[in-house]
Design a protein around this motif. Structure first.
Motif, PDB file in Angstrom:
ATOM      1  N   ASN A  25      -4.636   8.344   4.726  1.00 50.24           N
ATOM      2  CA  ASN A  25      -5.719   9.106   4.091  1.00 50.24           C
ATOM      3  C   ASN A  25      -6.963   8.984   4.967  1.00 50.24           C
ATOM      4  OD1 ASN A  25      -7.440  10.424   2.337  1.00 50.24           O
ATOM      5  ND2 ASN A  25      -7.722   8.656   1.002  1.00 50.24           N
ATOM      6  N   ILE A  52       3.461  11.005  -2.985  1.00 45.31           N
ATOM      7  CA  ILE A  52       2.216  10.256  -2.816  1.00 45.31           C
ATOM      8  C   ILE A  52       1.087  11.068  -3.445  1.00 45.31           C
ATOM      9  CG2 ILE A  52       0.549   9.310  -1.181  1.00 45.31           C
ATOM     10  CD1 ILE A  52       3.098   7.798  -1.170  1.00 45.31           C
ATOM     11  N   THR A 105       1.928  11.262   5.394  1.00 41.07           N
ATOM     12  CA  THR A 105       1.107  11.495   4.200  1.00 41.07           C
ATOM     13  C   THR A 105       0.526  10.208   3.626  1.00 41.07           C
ATOM     14  OG1 THR A 105       3.121  11.431   2.860  1.00 41.07           O
ATOM     15  CG2 THR A 105       2.314  13.601   3.541  1.00 41.07           C
ATOM     16  N   GLN A 106       1.016   9.065   4.074  1.00 40.41           N
ATOM     17  CA  GLN A 106       0.473   7.795   3.596  1.00 40.41           C
ATOM     18  C   GLN A 106      -0.880   7.466   4.225  1.00 40.41           C
ATOM     19  OE1 GLN A 106       4.540   5.605   4.113  1.00 40.41           O
ATOM     20  NE2 GLN A 106       3.294   4.320   2.771  1.00 40.41           N
ATOM     21  N   LEU A 164       4.255   1.292   7.282  1.00 37.68           N
ATOM     22  CA  LEU A 164       3.985   2.732   7.182  1.00 37.68           C
ATOM     23  C   LEU A 164       5.250   3.533   7.490  1.00 37.68           C
ATOM     24  CD1 LEU A 164       1.712   4.900   6.830  1.00 37.68           C
ATOM     25  CD2 LEU A 164       1.548   4.908   9.322  1.00 37.68           C
ATOM     26  N   TYR A 169       0.830  -1.201   0.000  1.00 40.25           N
ATOM     27  CA  TYR A 169       0.000   0.000   0.000  1.00 40.25           C
ATOM     28  C   TYR A 169       0.862   1.247   0.000  1.00 40.25           C
ATOM     29  CZ  TYR A 169      -4.055  -2.896   1.214  1.00 40.25           C
ATOM     30  OH  TYR A 169      -5.062  -3.827   1.208  1.00 40.25           O
ATOM     31  N   ALA A 170       0.504   2.179  -0.879  1.00 42.53           N
ATOM     32  CA  ALA A 170       1.128   3.492  -0.811  1.00 42.53           C
ATOM     33  C   ALA A 170       0.344   4.375   0.149  1.00 42.53           C
ATOM     34  CB  ALA A 170       1.178   4.137  -2.197  1.00 42.53           C
ATOM     35  N   VAL A 171      -0.970   4.161   0.173  1.00 40.94           N
ATOM     36  CA  VAL A 171      -1.870   4.974   0.992  1.00 40.94           C
ATOM     37  C   VAL A 171      -2.767   4.050   1.801  1.00 40.94           C
ATOM     38  CG1 VAL A 171      -3.743   6.646   0.955  1.00 40.94           C
ATOM     39  CG2 VAL A 171      -1.855   6.884  -0.655  1.00 40.94           C
ATOM     40  N   TYR A 172      -2.945   4.379   3.067  1.00 48.44           N
ATOM     41  CA  TYR A 172      -3.805   3.608   3.963  1.00 48.44           C
ATOM     42  C   TYR A 172      -5.031   4.462   4.274  1.00 48.44           C
ATOM     43  CZ  TYR A 172       0.421   0.831   4.442  1.00 48.44           C
ATOM     44  OH  TYR A 172       1.527   0.064   4.180  1.00 48.44           O
ATOM     45  N   ARG A 205       1.861   5.682  -5.528  1.00 46.52           N
ATOM     46  CA  ARG A 205       3.231   6.052  -5.154  1.00 46.52           C
ATOM     47  C   ARG A 205       4.030   6.347  -6.427  1.00 46.52           C
ATOM     48  NH1 ARG A 205       7.881   1.786  -3.231  1.00 46.52           N
ATOM     49  NH2 ARG A 205       9.406   3.266  -2.397  1.00 46.52           N
ATOM     50  N   PHE A 214       8.824   7.168   0.248  1.00 47.35           N
ATOM     51  CA  PHE A 214       7.425   7.538   0.012  1.00 47.35           C
ATOM     52  C   PHE A 214       7.260   9.058   0.072  1.00 47.35           C
ATOM     53  CE2 PHE A 214       7.258   3.160   1.265  1.00 47.35           C
ATOM     54  CZ  PHE A 214       6.213   2.617   0.532  1.00 47.35           C
ATOM     55  N   THR A 230       5.526   7.384   6.279  1.00 48.50           N
ATOM     56  CA  THR A 230       5.288   8.827   6.408  1.00 48.50           C
ATOM     57  C   THR A 230       3.837   9.107   6.766  1.00 48.50           C
ATOM     58  OG1 THR A 230       4.710   9.116   4.068  1.00 48.50           O
ATOM     59  CG2 THR A 230       7.052   9.283   4.669  1.00 48.50           C
TER      60      THR A 230
END
Length: 646
Positions: free
Chosen positions: A97, A165, A94-95, A90, A37-40, A148, A162, A92
């Motif tokens: 959301n 994003i 910014t990851q 995880l 995952y780039a974003v959670y 990403r 990362f 950063t």
């Protein structure tokens, strides 16, 4: 310090509301997942009342600057992840959301989005509540929630980690989130997406049904003034059901008590006085009774509507019938008058907003869900539309085919929508085309319906002949009514109009259509007996039975409707009689008379001047009931061996 205080308040709220435990559970899902995952993404349920009471500043921030408020929760959640070691991958803040989903908004005008107001404030990026019907939808299409990107220059420090994003924000299209023209801020090299970290999502479109009514809480993002449409990022969806009616007027209660000794008088009086703003009392009673019965078979609830009552009217007075039907559909929430220039059923177009490539426009029939779709004169529709209408009336569904190549997809798709409304229409018997192709009928009672396809006529549950030259439609009283209305349109011409207003009828229909009705054993036997007997006498060796399986459904619906209109929750044999008389009258117009011969004015054999005429009608209907029972005994179950289809 103010920001730190809001973070503390956010943490306290999460702890007290159970949101923190949900966040921990969601983190466990991500941590255990094998996907990269780039974003959670985390959804946090917010009760504005509770959070304002806890911390007014944070509450105000959520209501009026929700995107910035989400950053407050983002920081709190990031600290929680690191402190409790919830997600090992995880790196950063910014990851993370955060999507804030509100349970409600303050019941103040400023929080409602009204498309009738100008100018529309959609640039403030705050929450609004909008209530309405879904008139179009896209196909279910995945969009990128997060991605990403890495610098293409391997020597650059930003070719790892990362730092870049992209996160979907309210109103963003796919091209705004994922593109190939991003540049590195450090070395100006092009950025490349690391596709194994792309996160896809599928939001509101899979939770909402076309034609349903909803309350939506979200952030407006753009407005199309040409068609008065709004695109909204729906953070919260609340299924909407109108209020249950409180009851009926005192005048109707009194009338019901006066007629309690009869199962037929109350509905007779209702039909007699109904729509006195359009036609004088005592005229068009058969049509008005059928309209009222069709109206009480509508539904305010978001549920499947099975017992529709479609009505096709043959008339030479289209102007008056059109006015009467237009007046009637306004008495229910979903009464739709179909404009000839638009489409009855769903159509496809390219979607200009959002992520879907295809936009499916509802059409009048789906917008009339749970109500009435009045499509006007059948002669105003082309042959292909009439064929489509016939298919829909028979199947109660419409299938939309989506060609993939035309809309930029690899495969073809199809979507099927239930059509849950009753159709009303009429045919002009005096049109020039009608006069030119008129045929001589050899069967007693049969009408010449050659102006429209025979299969379409058969598809309609009720066929009604409105001939104003008969005694049931006195021409002089109608002319007098029209002249008086032309002189003073607002004047109430009759005592009935003053005692039983349009609002009273609205309340009556709202109460009646929400009654749950069930059949008495006697009524159930009678309706099945009539159906089987009618199939038997209308079956020949060439064309087979003229009564399909749907005929029984219409009979049941008619009987239920008459019971509801009587404000009863139990269907009696007297209700079945009215259903049988109406249905047999319709069959006679379609195919001619048979051994169970009913007069064209069987339901209203007398003009209803006073109580004496109502008593005479009851005596007449009791005789009809005996004839019906004799007809069932002669031709119904037990008189001979059933055919295979029976």
């Amino acid at each position: 310090m103010s920001n730190l205080k809001m973070k503390e308040a956010a943490l306290i709220y999460l702890d007290r509301s159970g949101g923190l435990q949900k966040f921990i559970d969601d983190c466990k899902f991500y941590n255990d997942s094998k996907q990269s995952y780039a974003v959670y993404r985390f959804s946090i349920l917010i009760n504005p009342s509770d959070i304002v009471e806890l911390d007014a500043e944070l509450g105000n921030y959520i209501l009026h600057q929700p995107l910035k408020a989400a950053h407050v929760f983002q920081s709190v959640c990031f600290v929680a992840v690191k402190t409790l070691s919830l997600i090992g991958q995880l790196q950063t803040e910014t990851q993370i959301n955060i999507v804030l989903k509100l349970t409600h908004l303050p019941p103040l005008r400023s929080y409602s989005l009204d498309l009738c107001e100008f100018p529309l404030d959609y640039a403030s990026q705050r929450f609004y509540m909008m209530q309405g019907i879904v008139i179009a939808m896209t196909t279910v299409t995945k969009y990128t929630q997060g991605a990403r990107f890495l610098c293409s220059d391997e020597a650059c420090p930003l070719s790892k980690g990362f730092e870049y994003i992209r996160v979907h924000v309210p109103g963003a299209t796919e091209s705004a989130t994922v593109r190939n023209d991003f540049l590195c801020n450090l070395c100006s090299s092009s950025l490349q997406e690391d596709r194994k970290f792309r996160v896809l999502g599928d939001e509101s479109v899979s939770k909402m049904n076309i034609g349903n009514e909803y309350k939506i809480i979200g952030i407006p993002t753009c407005v199309r003034t040409s068609q008065t449409a709004v695109c909204i990022e729906a953070n919260s969806i609340i299924s909407y059901n109108p209020e249950v009616p409180s009851g009926i007027s005192d005048n109707f209660r009194y009338l019901l008590s006066l007629t309690s000794s009869s199962c037929w008088k109350f509905t007779a009086i209702l039909a007699n006085i109904f729509a006195s703003q359009i036609v004088p009392p005592g005229t068009y009673n058969l049509l008005k009774l059928c309209l009222l019965m069709s109206l009480v078979q509508t539904s305010d609830r978001n549920k499947e509507l099975k017992d529709c009552l479609d009505i096709l009217i043959m008339t030479s007075d289209t102007l008056l019938v059109d006015r009467l039907l237009n007046f009637s559909i306004k008495l229910v929430p979903r009464g739709i008058r179909h404009p000839v220039s638009t489409e009855i059923f769903p159509t496809l177009s390219r979607n200009k907003y959002g992520t879907g490539a295809v936009s499916i426009q509802a059409g009048s029939a789906l917008l009339a869900k749970g109500g009435i779709c009045f499509i006007g004169d059948l002669a105003s529709h082309k042959k292909d539309k009439l064929e489509q209408l016939q298919s829909v009336v028979e199947s109660r569904s419409i299938t939309v085919y989506i060609p993939g190549k035309k809309f930029g997809d690899d495969i073809n798709q199809q979507m099927t929508f239930p059509v849950q409304c009753s159709f009303w229409s009429f045919v002009d018997m005096d049109s020039s085309s009608r006069r030119n192709m008129q045929k001589t009928n050899t069967l007693i009672g049969r009408m010449d319906c050659s102006l429209i396809p025979a299969n379409l006529v058969e598809a309609f549950g009720l066929l009604i002949n409105c001939n104003e030259s008969s005694s049931s439609y006195p021409l002089i009283s109608t002319v007098q009514h029209t002249l008086k209305k032309a002189i003073n349109p607002e004047e109430l011409l009759y005592v009935a109009s003053k005692k039983f207003t349009t609002e009273d009828f609205e309340k009556l229909l709202a109460f009646a259509k929400n009654l749950n009705v069930e059949f008495s054993l006697e009524a159930e036997r009678m309706i099945h007996g009539y159906y089987l007997a009618s199939r038997r006498i209308r079956t020949d060796s060439i064309s087979g039975s003229k009564l399909s399986a749907s005929a029984l459904k219409y009979l049941v619906s008619l009987a239920e409707a008459h019971a509801r209109l009587n404000l009863r929750n139990r269907v009696l044999k007297e209700d079945v009689l009215i259903a049988a008389l109406l249905f047999e009258t319709s069959l006679t117009l379609k195919y001619g008379a048979t051994v169970f011969c009913v007069a064209p004015n069987a339901v209203f054999p007398f003009e209803l001047y006073n109580e004496e005429y109502l008593e005479q009608r009851d005596i007449y209907l009791n005789q009809c009931q005996q004839q019906l029972q004799q007809f069932i005994a002669t031709y119904g179950p037990g008189t001979a061996i059933f055919t295979s289809d029976e």
